[in-house]
Design an enzyme around this catalytic site. Structure first.
Site, PDB file in Angstrom:
ATOM      1  N   GLU A 283       0.840  -1.201   0.000  1.00 38.14           N
ATOM      2  CA  GLU A 283       0.000   0.000   0.000  1.00 38.14           C
ATOM      3  C   GLU A 283       0.878   1.255   0.000  1.00 38.14           C
ATOM      4  O   GLU A 283       0.553   2.252  -0.653  1.00 38.14           O
ATOM      5  CB  GLU A 283      -0.942   0.013   1.204  1.00 38.14           C
ATOM      6  N   TRP A 286       1.778   1.900  -3.520  1.00 36.39           N
ATOM      7  CA  TRP A 286       0.822   2.657  -4.347  1.00 36.39           C
ATOM      8  C   TRP A 286       1.016   4.156  -4.164  1.00 36.39           C
ATOM      9  O   TRP A 286       0.885   4.941  -5.102  1.00 36.39           O
ATOM     10  CB  TRP A 286      -0.618   2.247  -4.005  1.00 36.39           C
ATOM     11  N   TRP A 314     -19.125  11.965 -21.239  1.00 33.59           N
ATOM     12  CA  TRP A 314     -19.544  12.137 -19.844  1.00 33.59           C
ATOM     13  C   TRP A 314     -20.921  12.787 -19.821  1.00 33.59           C
ATOM     14  O   TRP A 314     -21.242  13.593 -20.696  1.00 33.59           O
ATOM     15  CB  TRP A 314     -18.546  13.009 -19.087  1.00 33.59           C
ATOM     16  N   ASN A 350     -10.847   3.170   2.191  1.00 35.85           N
ATOM     17  CA  ASN A 350     -10.424   3.080   0.788  1.00 35.85           C
ATOM     18  C   ASN A 350     -11.359   2.232  -0.070  1.00 35.85           C
ATOM     19  O   ASN A 350     -11.624   2.578  -1.223  1.00 35.85           O
ATOM     20  CB  ASN A 350      -9.010   2.550   0.701  1.00 35.85           C
ATOM     21  N   TRP A 368     -14.540  12.322 -13.773  1.00 35.76           N
ATOM     22  CA  TRP A 368     -13.866  12.068 -12.496  1.00 35.76           C
ATOM     23  C   TRP A 368     -13.380  13.345 -11.819  1.00 35.76           C
ATOM     24  O   TRP A 368     -13.162  13.375 -10.598  1.00 35.76           O
ATOM     25  CB  TRP A 368     -12.707  11.089 -12.679  1.00 35.76           C
ATOM     26  N   TRP A 391      -8.526   8.486  -8.603  1.00 34.99           N
ATOM     27  CA  TRP A 391      -9.680   8.831  -9.446  1.00 34.99           C
ATOM     28  C   TRP A 391      -9.492   8.361 -10.869  1.00 34.99           C
ATOM     29  O   TRP A 391     -10.417   7.834 -11.487  1.00 34.99           O
ATOM     30  CB  TRP A 391      -9.983  10.329  -9.372  1.00 34.99           C
TER      31      TRP A 391
END
Length: 481
Positions: A283, A286, A314, A350, A368, A391
């Site tokens: 993690e 990331w 969109w 998360n 987004w 995102w």
DNA sequence: TGGCACTTAGC
DNA sequence: CTAAGTGCC
């Protein structure tokens, strides 16, 4: 020559930014090692962040973290001086008035700051000041890892493999026991003058669950290694439990060094399960990957990483629907629970972040950026690298992203990761009276829901199947055109 | 770090 | 009939 109490060395500015700690602080350490008297300064210059000036929740945290930093400095005989920007002019003026011979700081990697800081370093050096920057925030600075072809990574797994193959940790350095202080130059303004704390105290509920500052960060690390680390590989997906490290805001503000977190994990090799330790370290990976991408692809906070999506259809934003998402009134319980958790604590689990993001970008088919902006303003851990990566990943527009057609079903996700509906009931007390299967999808029995949860939206914003279908149609359209 | 429609194996 | 596997979005 090291400074002593009897013969304090010449002053050096230590410019604090997102490194609000005294242990493991290379800039502070460089000042001490160079024999200087450190003058700790903080410069408030939100406009220099460009389009991404910190949001209100982030400011509220920073207020408390700066306060904690000042306390830590005072315990050691020093103190923090606060100023308003612009940063360069303020540093120049401080150099002139304090007689500082050097300026030290720890690097930031957001595009606006990289540019600003490069210029500041150049100008200061041009004036004969010893200006130097350090890494305080990352295990691997963005330019240290490259693919075989010498290019930046775009996929997490090879990135992380390369990181593990080149593993080399900074040594942990305890906070200095005493710090020399300098009386030279201006003292700056009181913390309150920076107006980081919300005027009307809407953040008061935040601090039931968070303690900003270095001490709070170390407590959070200890709570994690003593608690949620056991079973982390599985439990971190469970929003109904304390299954995560809850270190993200502490890491964002630099209240703790990532290598100190890794060192704590390493000490548990043998007593904790390898799967849990590896998952926790991954993690952090990331987070590293987010900074790597942000540095090499500096447009991605605003533009699709994958330009193919520039033509994506969109949906036009309905302000009332967007607001329903923001305030947790979509009618989909797991989504609304997450958005309410965010609003009242400045944080969201998360797994739930992925669910609410998928709902916004797929079922509502909103760009987004609308979600990224809301998170930016409401999260205490708002971080340009992680927020952008997250995102774009969920929206399917990013590097190594989930494919757009991977659409989370919020009902299935809730059943799987909040099986007793406790997370939903906690953040949506108006649903606590609903029996279990219905609590995940109140629309399935409108009469009962009306009776037992009259205050909850009975009519979801969009039908889940219609929303999914619309998203897949738009995606198909993108692929054939 | 998905979901879903559809298939097949096994009862 | 269900569980597990597969291919596609």
């Amino acid at each position: 020559m090291p400074a002593t109490a009897a013969s304090p060395g010449p002053p050096a500015l230590v410019w604090f930014r997102n490194d609000l700690r005294l242990a493991d602080n290379p800039a502070l350490q460089a000042a001490l090692d160079g024999g200087y008297t450190p003058i700790p300064v903080y410069i408030h210059a939100p406009d220099e962040a460009g389009d991404w000036r910190p949001g209100a929740a982030s400011d509220a945290w920073r207020h408390r973290s700066l306060d904690a930093l000042d306390s830590g400095l005072r315990q050691r005989g020093s103190h923090l001086r606060r100023f308003f920007g612009p940063s360069l002019a303020t540093l120049q003026s401080l150099v002139a008035t304090t007689g500082a011979e050097a300026v030290f700081w720890n690097r930031r990697y957001e595009p606006a700051f990289e540019q600003r800081d490069a210029r500041i370093k150049q100008v200061l050096r041009g004036q004969g000041v010893h200006a130097e920057s350090f890494n305080s925030a990352l295990l691997f600075e963005p330019w240290t890892l490259k693919t075989q072809q010498g290019k930046p990574f775009r996929v997490f797994t090879p990135f992380w493999r390369s990181a593990l193959a080149n593993w080399r940790l900074e040594p942990c350095m305890e906070a200095p026991a005493r710090l020399p202080d300098s009386g030279e130059g201006p003292e700056g303004v009181p913390l309150q003058a920076l107006r980081l704390a919300p005027a009307r105290g809407w953040d008061s509920t935040f601090w039931e669950s968070w303690t900003p500052g270095e001490e709070g960060a170390l407590q959070a690390l200890e709570a994690f290694t003593d608690g949620a680390l056991r079973g982390y590989a599985q439990q971190r997906d469970r929003p109904d439990r304390i299954g995560t490290s809850r270190l993200s805001p502490h890491l964002h503000f630099g209240e703790i060094a990532p290598w100190r977190v890794v060192a704590a994990l390493d000490r548990l090799r043998g007593s904790a399960a390898d799967a849990d330790l590896d998952a926790a370290r991954r993690e952090l990976g990331w987070r590293e990957f987010g900074y790597h991408l942000l540095h090499h692809f500096p447009q991605t906070p605003d533009l699709n990483f994958d330009p193919k999506f520039n033509a994506f259809d969109w949906a036009q934003v309905s302000p009332s629907h967007l607001q329903a998402w923001q305030h947790g009134r979509t009618g989909v319980p797991i989504v609304d629970a997450g958005m309410r958790e965010l609003w009242s604590t400045g944080w969201m689990h998360n797994r739930v972040r992925m669910v609410v993001a998928s709902y916004l970008t797929k079922h509502l088919r909103y760009h987004w950026r609308h979600g990224a902006r809301w998170f930016w303003d409401t999260l205490v851990d708002a971080d340009l690298a992680s927020n952008t990566l997250g995102w774009q990943w969920v929206a399917g527009t990013g590097a190594d992203a989930a494919p757009y057609f991977r659409i989370f079903n919020p009902v299935t996700q809730a059943q799987k990761f909040d099986p007793e509906g406790r997370y939903i009931a906690r953040w949506l007390p108006e649903l606590a009276a609903l029996p279990l299967p219905l609590r995940f999808a109140p629309w399935q029995d409108p009469a009962t829901s009306q009776r037992l949860a009259p205050d909850y939206p009975l009519q979801p914003l969009v039908d889940l199947y219609a929303g999914r279908d619309g998203a897949l149609k738009a995606y198909r359209q993108l692929r054939v055109s």
